[in-house]
Write an enzyme that holds these catalytic residues in place. Sequence first.
Site, PDB file in Angstrom:
ATOM      1  N   GLY A  46       0.754  -1.216   0.085  1.00  0.00           N
ATOM      2  CA  GLY A  46      -0.140   0.010   0.002  1.00  0.00           C
ATOM      3  C   GLY A  46       1.037   1.226  -0.123  1.00  0.00           C
ATOM      4  O   GLY A  46       2.116   1.184   0.555  1.00  0.00           O
ATOM      5  N   CYS A  95       5.764   0.062   7.305  1.00  0.00           N
ATOM      6  CA  CYS A  95       5.276   1.132   6.243  1.00  0.00           C
ATOM      7  C   CYS A  95       6.750   1.607   5.707  1.00  0.00           C
ATOM      8  O   CYS A  95       7.697   1.478   6.052  1.00  0.00           O
ATOM      9  CB  CYS A  95       5.044   2.592   7.542  1.00  0.00           C
ATOM     10  SG  CYS A  95       4.496   3.993   6.709  1.00  0.00           S
ATOM     11  N   LEU A  96       6.420   2.026   4.452  1.00  0.00           N
ATOM     12  CA  LEU A  96       7.395   2.310   3.619  1.00  0.00           C
ATOM     13  C   LEU A  96       8.182   3.634   3.781  1.00  0.00           C
ATOM     14  O   LEU A  96       9.346   4.095   3.579  1.00  0.00           O
ATOM     15  CB  LEU A  96       6.820   2.448   2.171  1.00  0.00           C
ATOM     16  CG  LEU A  96       6.355   1.039   1.482  1.00  0.00           C
ATOM     17  CD1 LEU A  96       5.953   1.308   0.175  1.00  0.00           C
ATOM     18  CD2 LEU A  96       7.595  -0.024   1.404  1.00  0.00           C
ATOM     19  N   GLU A 138      -3.601   3.049   4.954  1.00  0.00           N
ATOM     20  CA  GLU A 138      -3.254   4.104   4.074  1.00  0.00           C
ATOM     21  C   GLU A 138      -4.522   5.200   4.367  1.00  0.00           C
ATOM     22  O   GLU A 138      -3.986   6.457   4.303  1.00  0.00           O
ATOM     23  CB  GLU A 138      -3.520   3.409   2.758  1.00  0.00           C
ATOM     24  CG  GLU A 138      -2.639   2.211   2.271  1.00  0.00           C
ATOM     25  CD  GLU A 138      -1.079   2.467   2.684  1.00  0.00           C
ATOM     26  OE1 GLU A 138      -0.636   3.867   2.655  1.00  0.00           O
ATOM     27  OE2 GLU A 138      -0.499   1.595   2.934  1.00  0.00           O
TER      28      GLU A 138
HETATM   29 ZN    ZN Z   1       2.423   3.523   5.799  1.00  0.00          ZN
END
Ligand code: ZN
Length: 173
Positions: A46, A95-96, A138
């Site tokens: 996401g 989380c990216l 997200e």
């Molecule tokens: Zn994230």
Amino acid sequence: MTIRPILIHPDPRLKTVASPVGDITDELRQLGRDMLETMYDAPGIGLAAPQIGVLSRVLVMDCIKEEGAAPRPMILFNPEITWSSEDVSTYEEGCLSIPDQYAEVDRPAEVEVRWIDENGAPREEHFKGLWATCVQHEIDHLNGKLFIDYLKPMRRQMITRKMQKLKRERTRP
Ligand code: ZN
């Protein structure tokens, strides 16, 4: 399609409430496709527009994980949760924008989400399992909220310090 740089926490843009989008233009469709490309490249399941510095209510996701299964790339404009289950499920989230840090977060196990698709048509879907967790994570990004905001302050501060160190290392010549 273009892979866009992903912002790393802490960054004021990750704490900002994003603005709704208007008519779905070619520019917005391009943004969605770039976000999918960036997400798959990371790789992640996401990505929300504020993570690439665009403060608009756009998110992409694809939670198909089975080897060999067909991908299901989704682009959601102005997503809104219209119903949440009382049942809660716990996932280890990452989380990216917070690389290599994971923590268990409790969220409603199932949600109904309404959004506008790439053609400007209203859509609604019931999500459960990993999809439900991902879409809530997200949508939190669109409201300036990160998964570490659900953790105890000590843990959150520890992760934030690690990210500050990572950013210093990355910008060092
Ligand atoms: Zn994230």
